[in-house]
Motif scaffolding. Structure first.
Motif, PDB file in Angstrom:
ATOM      1  N   PHE A 177       0.817  -1.180   0.206  1.00 38.53           N
ATOM      2  CA  PHE A 177       0.077  -0.083  -0.070  1.00 38.53           C
ATOM      3  C   PHE A 177       0.756   1.091  -0.108  1.00 38.53           C
ATOM      4  O   PHE A 177       2.019   1.186   0.466  1.00 38.53           O
ATOM      5  N   PRO A 178       0.319   2.561  -0.373  1.00 35.34           N
ATOM      6  CA  PRO A 178       1.278   3.515  -0.744  1.00 35.34           C
ATOM      7  C   PRO A 178       1.807   4.351   0.496  1.00 35.34           C
ATOM      8  O   PRO A 178       2.662   4.832   0.975  1.00 35.34           O
ATOM      9  N   PHE A 179       0.910   4.093   1.602  1.00 35.32           N
ATOM     10  CA  PHE A 179       1.190   4.933   2.844  1.00 35.32           C
ATOM     11  C   PHE A 179       0.381   4.139   3.851  1.00 35.32           C
ATOM     12  O   PHE A 179      -0.318   3.451   3.932  1.00 35.32           O
ATOM     13  N   VAL A 180       0.811   4.596   5.190  1.00 34.13           N
ATOM     14  CA  VAL A 180       0.205   4.245   6.459  1.00 34.13           C
ATOM     15  C   VAL A 180       0.090   5.430   7.454  1.00 34.13           C
ATOM     16  O   VAL A 180       0.621   6.612   7.433  1.00 34.13           O
ATOM     17  N   ALA A 181      -0.748   5.164   8.444  1.00 34.32           N
ATOM     18  CA  ALA A 181      -1.498   6.315   9.149  1.00 34.32           C
ATOM     19  C   ALA A 181      -1.111   6.353  10.663  1.00 34.32           C
ATOM     20  O   ALA A 181      -0.932   5.000  11.173  1.00 34.32           O
ATOM     21  N   ALA A 182      -0.781   7.461  11.303  1.00 35.13           N
ATOM     22  CA  ALA A 182      -0.607   7.477  12.761  1.00 35.13           C
ATOM     23  C   ALA A 182      -1.335   8.814  13.063  1.00 35.13           C
ATOM     24  O   ALA A 182      -1.922   9.636  12.267  1.00 35.13           O
ATOM     25  N   ARG A 183      -1.298   8.933  14.495  1.00 33.98           N
ATOM     26  CA  ARG A 183      -1.782  10.249  15.110  1.00 33.98           C
ATOM     27  C   ARG A 183      -0.740  10.777  16.012  1.00 33.98           C
ATOM     28  O   ARG A 183      -0.257  10.254  16.912  1.00 33.98           O
ATOM     29  N   VAL A 184      -0.581  12.346  15.995  1.00 37.14           N
ATOM     30  CA  VAL A 184       0.107  12.910  17.002  1.00 37.14           C
ATOM     31  C   VAL A 184      -0.211  12.537  18.535  1.00 37.14           C
ATOM     32  O   VAL A 184      -1.326  13.040  18.803  1.00 37.14           O
ATOM     33  N   LEU A 221       0.272  10.764   7.604  1.00 33.92           N
ATOM     34  CA  LEU A 221       0.792   9.637   6.839  1.00 33.92           C
ATOM     35  C   LEU A 221       1.912   9.539   6.295  1.00 33.92           C
ATOM     36  O   LEU A 221       2.765  10.682   5.879  1.00 33.92           O
ATOM     37  N   LEU A 222       2.519   8.447   6.243  1.00 36.99           N
ATOM     38  CA  LEU A 222       4.046   8.261   5.824  1.00 36.99           C
ATOM     39  C   LEU A 222       3.944   7.613   4.532  1.00 36.99           C
ATOM     40  O   LEU A 222       3.137   6.549   4.174  1.00 36.99           O
ATOM     41  N   ASP A 223       4.728   8.075   3.579  1.00 35.19           N
ATOM     42  CA  ASP A 223       4.761   7.604   2.361  1.00 35.19           C
ATOM     43  C   ASP A 223       5.670   6.455   2.082  1.00 35.19           C
ATOM     44  O   ASP A 223       7.058   6.360   2.301  1.00 35.19           O
ATOM     45  N   LEU A 224       5.228   5.167   2.231  1.00 32.56           N
ATOM     46  CA  LEU A 224       5.992   3.966   1.958  1.00 32.56           C
ATOM     47  C   LEU A 224       6.585   3.898   0.880  1.00 32.56           C
ATOM     48  O   LEU A 224       7.553   3.507   0.526  1.00 32.56           O
ATOM     49  N   TYR A 225       5.507   3.791  -0.395  1.00 30.25           N
ATOM     50  CA  TYR A 225       6.126   3.802  -1.744  1.00 30.25           C
ATOM     51  C   TYR A 225       7.313   4.839  -2.193  1.00 30.25           C
ATOM     52  O   TYR A 225       8.208   4.621  -2.764  1.00 30.25           O
ATOM     53  N   GLY A 226       6.824   6.134  -1.779  1.00 30.48           N
ATOM     54  CA  GLY A 226       7.960   7.082  -2.290  1.00 30.48           C
ATOM     55  C   GLY A 226       9.302   6.936  -1.550  1.00 30.48           C
ATOM     56  O   GLY A 226      10.295   7.196  -1.980  1.00 30.48           O
ATOM     57  N   LEU A 250      -0.348  -6.433 -19.235  1.00 30.31           N
ATOM     58  CA  LEU A 250       0.252  -6.132 -17.994  1.00 30.31           C
ATOM     59  C   LEU A 250       0.469  -4.909 -17.400  1.00 30.31           C
ATOM     60  O   LEU A 250       1.414  -4.706 -16.543  1.00 30.31           O
ATOM     61  N   ARG A 251      -0.335  -3.866 -18.018  1.00 30.93           N
ATOM     62  CA  ARG A 251      -0.084  -2.658 -17.549  1.00 30.93           C
ATOM     63  C   ARG A 251      -0.657  -2.412 -15.966  1.00 30.93           C
ATOM     64  O   ARG A 251      -1.333  -3.222 -15.381  1.00 30.93           O
ATOM     65  N   ILE A 252       0.180  -1.647 -15.095  1.00 23.78           N
ATOM     66  CA  ILE A 252      -0.262  -1.604 -13.751  1.00 23.78           C
ATOM     67  C   ILE A 252      -0.727  -0.122 -13.605  1.00 23.78           C
ATOM     68  O   ILE A 252      -0.074   0.959 -13.896  1.00 23.78           O
ATOM     69  N   ASP A 253      -1.997   0.035 -13.161  1.00 28.60           N
ATOM     70  CA  ASP A 253      -2.477   1.371 -12.835  1.00 28.60           C
ATOM     71  C   ASP A 253      -1.970   1.902 -11.608  1.00 28.60           C
ATOM     72  O   ASP A 253      -2.709   1.260 -10.296  1.00 28.60           O
ATOM     73  N   PRO A 254      -1.349   2.949 -11.430  1.00 31.21           N
ATOM     74  CA  PRO A 254      -1.137   3.622 -10.063  1.00 31.21           C
ATOM     75  C   PRO A 254      -2.127   3.775  -9.247  1.00 31.21           C
ATOM     76  O   PRO A 254      -1.635   4.551  -7.912  1.00 31.21           O
ATOM     77  N   SER A 255      -3.258   4.389  -9.694  1.00 31.97           N
ATOM     78  CA  SER A 255      -4.191   4.725  -9.068  1.00 31.97           C
ATOM     79  C   SER A 255      -5.044   3.513  -8.284  1.00 31.97           C
ATOM     80  O   SER A 255      -5.663   3.759  -7.156  1.00 31.97           O
ATOM     81  N   ARG A 256      -4.696   2.549  -8.650  1.00 32.05           N
ATOM     82  CA  ARG A 256      -5.541   1.308  -8.096  1.00 32.05           C
ATOM     83  C   ARG A 256      -4.676   0.771  -6.808  1.00 32.05           C
ATOM     84  O   ARG A 256      -3.543   0.480  -7.106  1.00 32.05           O
ATOM     85  N   MET A 257      -5.405   0.809  -5.723  1.00 30.76           N
ATOM     86  CA  MET A 257      -4.752   0.346  -4.337  1.00 30.76           C
ATOM     87  C   MET A 257      -5.486  -0.752  -4.005  1.00 30.76           C
ATOM     88  O   MET A 257      -6.634  -0.429  -3.489  1.00 30.76           O
ATOM     89  N   PRO A 258      -4.879  -2.015  -3.710  1.00 31.78           N
ATOM     90  CA  PRO A 258      -3.508  -2.356  -4.048  1.00 31.78           C
ATOM     91  C   PRO A 258      -3.443  -2.531  -5.512  1.00 31.78           C
ATOM     92  O   PRO A 258      -4.414  -3.130  -6.269  1.00 31.78           O
ATOM     93  N   ALA A 259      -2.327  -2.063  -6.084  1.00 27.49           N
ATOM     94  CA  ALA A 259      -2.194  -2.173  -7.419  1.00 27.49           C
ATOM     95  C   ALA A 259      -1.780  -3.616  -7.717  1.00 27.49           C
ATOM     96  O   ALA A 259      -1.746  -4.556  -7.099  1.00 27.49           O
ATOM     97  N   GLN A 260      -2.069  -3.911  -9.326  1.00 34.14           N
ATOM     98  CA  GLN A 260      -1.739  -5.378  -9.735  1.00 34.14           C
ATOM     99  C   GLN A 260      -1.976  -5.073 -11.206  1.00 34.14           C
ATOM    100  O   GLN A 260      -2.554  -4.403 -11.806  1.00 34.14           O
TER     101      GLN A 260
END
Length: 421
Positions: free
Chosen positions: A293-300, A318-323, A396-406
């Motif tokens: 998944f592209p990112f993960v969440a927490a709270r201050v 949100l932390l950007d895992l993918y980036g 075999l294209r992968i759509d980056p807007s689809r989460m999770p991608a495939q």
């Protein structure tokens, strides 16, 4: 520094970025960090003020449990699909450590080895079956074989005709976690059905009507004691049983991406056939490029200052895992597939965060990460050493807007043949 002197966190110009997030998917945070020239920015998502961050320094902050917490952080849509409510992902402090101990004990070296052994047996049976079929949708088939293996490992009984049903439920929870409309509601229905099934099994273990050895995962979950010394609530125990099974099935997506890379870089097939030492670098590079998944969440947790910016208590982060996995400050030519980069990787717990950052024993990094790596390595052995196959023309294209991608086709193979060893 006085609060009035603090720099303001850059803000995305949109009133609410939710639609843009759905449109851009994995690139949402990275696009804005590049546009704003900052590793941190503020945006409104689902009508809620949110701070987004990317990079190794941001990951170090995100996994500092003195400053950020997981309670009430995950979006409701993820709780209702992927995680379940009351599971380990939403706990903090002593409660988190106590619950996570359950997973760490089951996913130790012995547990990982046994799961890999069972996975290999299911792979072998699948290859025999695939030889007699014209067309194999690899994502679906690997999900099924991993479902069977995971249930055997956990001592979860499956009727002869039940494996496909449970596979579809576990796969739907994964596939619908980042979806909207039909995909989301299918995932919610699948979770409800799967939790009812899991709760029934746990109740049978507790009642003594289902005999399972005390050291088997199903029994360990059923009898796990919380900080108060009591067993987990039945519904929460069901969630945690699924939190063992579902991530194993999710490894199927890494397997499909590995096959895509073998297609693009065919020289690696022979290299993997000849060298056990290259299996892990190849697996790691697949995991680096294809964060689940592209990112993960927490709270201050409470007000604090970081790099001159003020983080207010209760703010969602949100932390950007993918980036972060593709950050050029950490990775040379980060978009290029290069398993050999792992010969020189510094081993940082914060620049390669597909399954979280920090220490899995004490923090929120996934306790099943080593299992995911070993299952992927074992799958690579099967794909390169124990079978041959063709890959017909397909999308075999992968759509980056689809989460999770495939891949659009979910990767179809044909003409499967077992290779004698």
């Amino acid at each position: 520094m006085n609060e009035v002197d603090m720099p303001t966190i850059p803000r995305d110009a949109s009133f609410d970025g939710s639609v843009s997030l759905l449109r851009e998917g994995y690139d949402f945070i990275r696009n804005r960090c590049e546009r704003l020239g900052s590793d941190v920015f503020r945006v409104r998502l689902l009508m809620q003020d949110t701070i987004c961050m990317t990079g190794e320094d941001a990951a170090r902050l995100f996994y500092d449990d003195r400053r950020l917490q997981r309670a009430h952080a995950a979006p409701r849509m993820l709780q209702k699909t992927l995680f379940g409510q009351g599971g380990v992902q939403g706990l903090d402090g002593a409660a988190h450590r106590q619950r996570k101990g359950l997973f760490l004990a089951l996913l130790d070296e012995q547990g990982v080895a046994e799961m890999v052994r069972l996975g290999n047996a299911e792979w072998s049976a699948a290859i025999d079956d695939w030889q007699n079929r014209e067309r194999i949708v690899l994502l679906q088939e690997v999900q099924l074989l991993l479902t069977r293996a995971a249930c055997r490992w956990a001592a979860v009984p499956l009727a002869p005709d039940e494996a496909q049903q449970r596979c579809e439920q576990l796969a739907a929870m994964i596939d619908g976690a980042g979806g909207v409309a039909a995909r989301h509601w299918q995932a919610r229905r699948a979770r409800k059905a799967a939790e009812d099934w899991a709760a029934g099994l746990i109740q049978q273990v507790r009642d003594g009507t289902l005999n399972v050895a005390a050291d088997q995962p199903l029994a360990v979950v059923a009898r796990h004691a919380e900080l108060n010394g009591r067993s987990m609530e039945l519904k929460i125990a069901a969630v945690e049983l699924l939190n063992l099974l579902r991530p194993i099935v999710a490894v199927s997506r890494f397997v499909v991406y590995a096959v895509e890379e073998l297609l693009t870089h065919p020289q690696w097939r022979k290299r993997l056939q000849e060298s056990d030492a290259l299996l892990e670098p190849f697996a790691q590079e697949v995991r680096r490029l294809y964060a689940f998944f592209p990112f993960v969440a927490a709270r201050v947790k409470q007000d604090f200052e970081w790099k001159g910016y003020r983080f207010a208590q209760g703010t969602r982060v949100l932390l950007d895992l993918y980036g972060t996995n593709r950050d050029p400050r950490s990775w040379h030519e980060p978009q290029r597939f290069d398993p050999q980069r792992f010969a020189h990787w510094n081993g940082s717990a914060f620049n390669f965060i597909t399954q979280g950052g920090g220490d899995p024993a004490s923090g929120h990094r996934c306790p099943g990460e080593r299992l995911a790596i070993e299952l992927l390595k074992a799958s690579l052995c099967m794909l390169t050493r124990h079978m041959e196959y063709a890959v017909p023309a397909q999308d075999l294209r992968i759509d980056p807007s689809r989460m999770p991608a495939q891949p659009e086709s979910q990767l179809v193979i044909s003409d499967v043949r077992r290779v004698a060893q």
